[in-house]
Design a protein around this motif. Structure first.
Motif, short mmCIF file in Angstrom:
data_model
loop_
_atom_site.label_atom_id
_atom_site.label_comp_id
_atom_site.label_asym_id
_atom_site.label_seq_id
_atom_site.Cartn_x
_atom_site.Cartn_y
_atom_site.Cartn_z
N LEU A 187 13.29 0.68 -8.92
CA LEU A 187 12.01 1.29 -8.61
C LEU A 187 12.20 2.77 -8.28
O LEU A 187 12.92 3.14 -7.36
CB LEU A 187 11.36 0.58 -7.42
CG LEU A 187 10.88 -0.85 -7.65
CD1 LEU A 187 10.32 -1.44 -6.37
CD2 LEU A 187 9.83 -0.88 -8.76
N GLU A 188 11.53 3.61 -9.05
CA GLU A 188 11.61 5.05 -8.86
C GLU A 188 10.25 5.67 -9.10
O GLU A 188 9.40 5.10 -9.79
CB GLU A 188 12.62 5.67 -9.82
CG GLU A 188 14.05 5.20 -9.63
CD GLU A 188 15.00 5.79 -10.66
OE1 GLU A 188 16.02 6.37 -10.25
OE2 GLU A 188 14.71 5.68 -11.86
N GLY A 189 10.03 6.86 -8.54
CA GLY A 189 8.82 7.62 -8.81
C GLY A 189 7.54 6.85 -8.59
O GLY A 189 7.34 6.21 -7.56
N GLU A 190 6.66 6.89 -9.58
CA GLU A 190 5.35 6.24 -9.46
C GLU A 190 5.47 4.73 -9.33
O GLU A 190 4.68 4.11 -8.61
CB GLU A 190 4.49 6.59 -10.68
CG GLU A 190 3.06 6.09 -10.58
CD GLU A 190 2.20 6.53 -11.74
OE1 GLU A 190 1.05 6.06 -11.82
OE2 GLU A 190 2.67 7.35 -12.56
N ALA A 191 6.47 4.14 -9.98
CA ALA A 191 6.67 2.69 -9.89
C ALA A 191 6.99 2.29 -8.45
O ALA A 191 6.51 1.26 -7.95
CB ALA A 191 7.79 2.25 -10.82
N LEU A 192 7.80 3.10 -7.77
CA LEU A 192 8.13 2.82 -6.38
C LEU A 192 6.88 2.95 -5.51
O LEU A 192 6.62 2.09 -4.66
CB LEU A 192 9.22 3.78 -5.90
CG LEU A 192 9.59 3.70 -4.41
CD1 LEU A 192 10.08 2.31 -4.04
CD2 LEU A 192 10.65 4.75 -4.07
N LEU A 193 6.13 4.00 -5.70
CA LEU A 193 4.90 4.18 -4.91
C LEU A 193 3.92 3.03 -5.12
O LEU A 193 3.32 2.54 -4.16
CB LEU A 193 4.23 5.51 -5.29
CG LEU A 193 4.94 6.79 -4.81
CD1 LEU A 193 4.26 8.01 -5.39
CD2 LEU A 193 4.94 6.86 -3.29
N ASN A 194 3.78 2.59 -6.36
CA ASN A 194 2.87 1.48 -6.64
C ASN A 194 3.34 0.19 -5.97
O ASN A 194 2.53 -0.59 -5.46
CB ASN A 194 2.75 1.27 -8.15
CG ASN A 194 1.98 2.39 -8.84
OD1 ASN A 194 1.22 3.10 -8.21
ND2 ASN A 194 2.19 2.54 -10.14
N ALA A 195 4.66 -0.03 -5.99
CA ALA A 195 5.21 -1.25 -5.39
C ALA A 195 5.03 -1.24 -3.88
O ALA A 195 4.70 -2.26 -3.27
CB ALA A 195 6.69 -1.38 -5.74
N VAL A 196 5.23 -0.09 -3.26
CA VAL A 196 5.06 0.02 -1.81
C VAL A 196 3.58 -0.10 -1.44
O VAL A 196 3.22 -0.74 -0.44
CB VAL A 196 5.64 1.36 -1.30
CG1 VAL A 196 5.29 1.58 0.17
CG2 VAL A 196 7.16 1.37 -1.48
N ALA A 197 2.71 0.48 -2.24
CA ALA A 197 1.27 0.43 -1.96
C ALA A 197 0.72 -0.99 -2.02
O ALA A 197 -0.29 -1.30 -1.37
CB ALA A 197 0.52 1.31 -2.96
#
Length: 253
Positions: free
Chosen positions: A110-120
């Motif tokens: 998970l990096e960048g936007e994918a990480l943010l989406n997963a955390v959100a």
């Protein structure tokens, strides 16, 4: 809130007996979503205990496959899991423990936007990774999205635990404590070795702190760094303070 049926009341009866937990706390667990980053030595006990305790939805993130050398400490996996993606191996094990827990997998880094989406998408994040670069990225995502972060680390005979909660203005973050220029290899078990049960100790503590935050019971370990020296049988609690000059969270100070 998710209403419990008779099977739930029996399954979680030992937790329901705890006055600090009671029905309300258990209902919160059943409605909660947790992201576990890393399904290795730390992530294994975290995932197993959160599923067993009744967390409603677990999001598992790991891009690695199970290797023979993992089995010494990564208790979510077994001999037959070798070559399998860790998230799939863990999914199978967790569904055997508690089929009511919904499992969502992220078989990628998970990096960048994918990480943010997963955390959100979750209520809380457990960082069970073994790279500083991942830890700092996860910390930044949790700070940005105001999600509580339960961080654990274990290497050789030493382990540590900290809880960071961006919802609280007095809470430090991971970057308040550790230099963002730190090198990844400093945390790698493959480079330094680790005692098998040590990751179980720290991972279990991560699960405890996660359940407290989700169920809203007790006092979470915010503003504290718990360290465990297995060789000397010593556990210490150090006080942490928010860094006014922190490169990650000072702007929201």
């Amino acid at each position: 809130m998710t209403l419990m049926n008779d099977q739930d009341l029996l399954r979680y009866s030992r937790q329901l007996l705890l006055p600090e937990m009671d029905v309300a706390g258990q209902e919160r667990l059943l409605s909660s979503k947790v992201l576990i980053i890393g399904l290795g030595g730390l992530g294994s006990p975290v995932a197993l205990y959160l599923a067993a305790a009744g967390v409603g939805e677990l999001h598992l993130a790991d891009h690695d496959q199970v290797d023979l050398s993992n089995l010494q400490r990564q208790i979510a996996h077994q001999q037959s899991s070798i070559g399998q993606l860790k998230v799939e191996s863990a999914r199978e094990r967790l569904q055997q423990i508690n089929p009511s827990t919904k499992i969502i997998t992220h078989p990628c880094k998970l990096e960048g936007e994918a990480l943010l989406n997963a955390v959100a998408a979750v209520d809380l994040v457990c960082d069970c990774s073994d790279r500083f670069s991942t830890r700092f990225a996860v910390n930044r995502a949790c700070q940005q999205l105001k999600k509580p972060l339960v961080s654990g680390a274990a290497i050789r005979f030493s382990g540590q635990l900290a809880v960071f909660d961006a919802r609280r203005p007095d809470s430090p973050c991971y970057a308040c404590i550790y230099d963002e220029a730190a090198q990844d290899e400093e945390l790698r078990c493959s480079e330094n070795g680790v005692l098998a049960p040590l990751v179980g100790v720290i991972g279990s503590l991560q699960a405890v702190e996660s359940l407290k935050l989700l169920a809203q019971c007790g006092e979470p370990a915010i503003g504290k760094l718990l360290t465990y020296d297995a060789l000397r049988a010593e556990m210490r609690t150090l006080k942490l303070q928010k860094d006014a000059a922190c490169s990650c969270c000072s702007s929201s100070y």
